[in-house]
Design an enzyme around this catalytic site. Structure first.
Site, mmCIF file in Angstrom:
data_model
loop_
_atom_site.group_PDB
_atom_site.id
_atom_site.type_symbol
_atom_site.label_atom_id
_atom_site.label_comp_id
_atom_site.label_asym_id
_atom_site.label_seq_id
_atom_site.Cartn_x
_atom_site.Cartn_y
_atom_site.Cartn_z
ATOM 1 N N CYS A 1 3.019 1.723 3.060
ATOM 2 C CA CYS A 1 4.186 0.834 3.077
ATOM 3 C C CYS A 1 5.306 1.417 2.221
ATOM 4 O O CYS A 1 6.475 1.381 2.606
ATOM 5 C CB CYS A 1 3.804 -0.554 2.573
ATOM 6 S SG CYS A 1 2.539 -1.368 3.578
ATOM 7 N N CYS B 1 0.834 -1.206 0.000
ATOM 8 C CA CYS B 1 0.000 0.000 0.000
ATOM 9 C C CYS B 1 0.870 1.257 0.000
ATOM 10 O O CYS B 1 2.089 1.190 0.159
ATOM 11 C CB CYS B 1 -0.918 0.004 1.224
ATOM 12 S SG CYS B 1 -0.031 0.164 2.791
#
Length: 78
Positions: A14, A11
């Site tokens: 991240c 994501c």
């Protein structure tokens, strides 16, 4: 050399976390190994239920949200 793992499904949070760690290491002149882990079995194996998670030298140091820049700098220098 310090070894970091960023745990998460890939994501945006991240990616930002991985970028923060890379940038902090570059600024500090510290060589690190940085791996991105997207395998849910491995993530859960670290006991991380909320991503992104950060593992430093085999120990979970953060989970659930983007870590603060000061915190990241401390990991890199510490």
């Amino acid at each position: 050399m310090k070894t970091f793992k960023v745990l998460g499904g890939g994501c945006r949070n991240c990616e930002v976390t991985a970028d923060l760690i890379s940038q902090a290491a570059k600024e500090a002149g510290v060589e690190i190994q940085l791996d991105k882990v997207t395998d849910m079995a491995e993530i859960l194996g670290h006991g991380v239920m909320s991503t992104p998670g950060v593992v430093l030298d085999g120990k979970v140091v953060h989970a659930g949200g983007i870590p603060g820049p000061d915190q990241v700098r401390e990991w890199v220098k510490g």
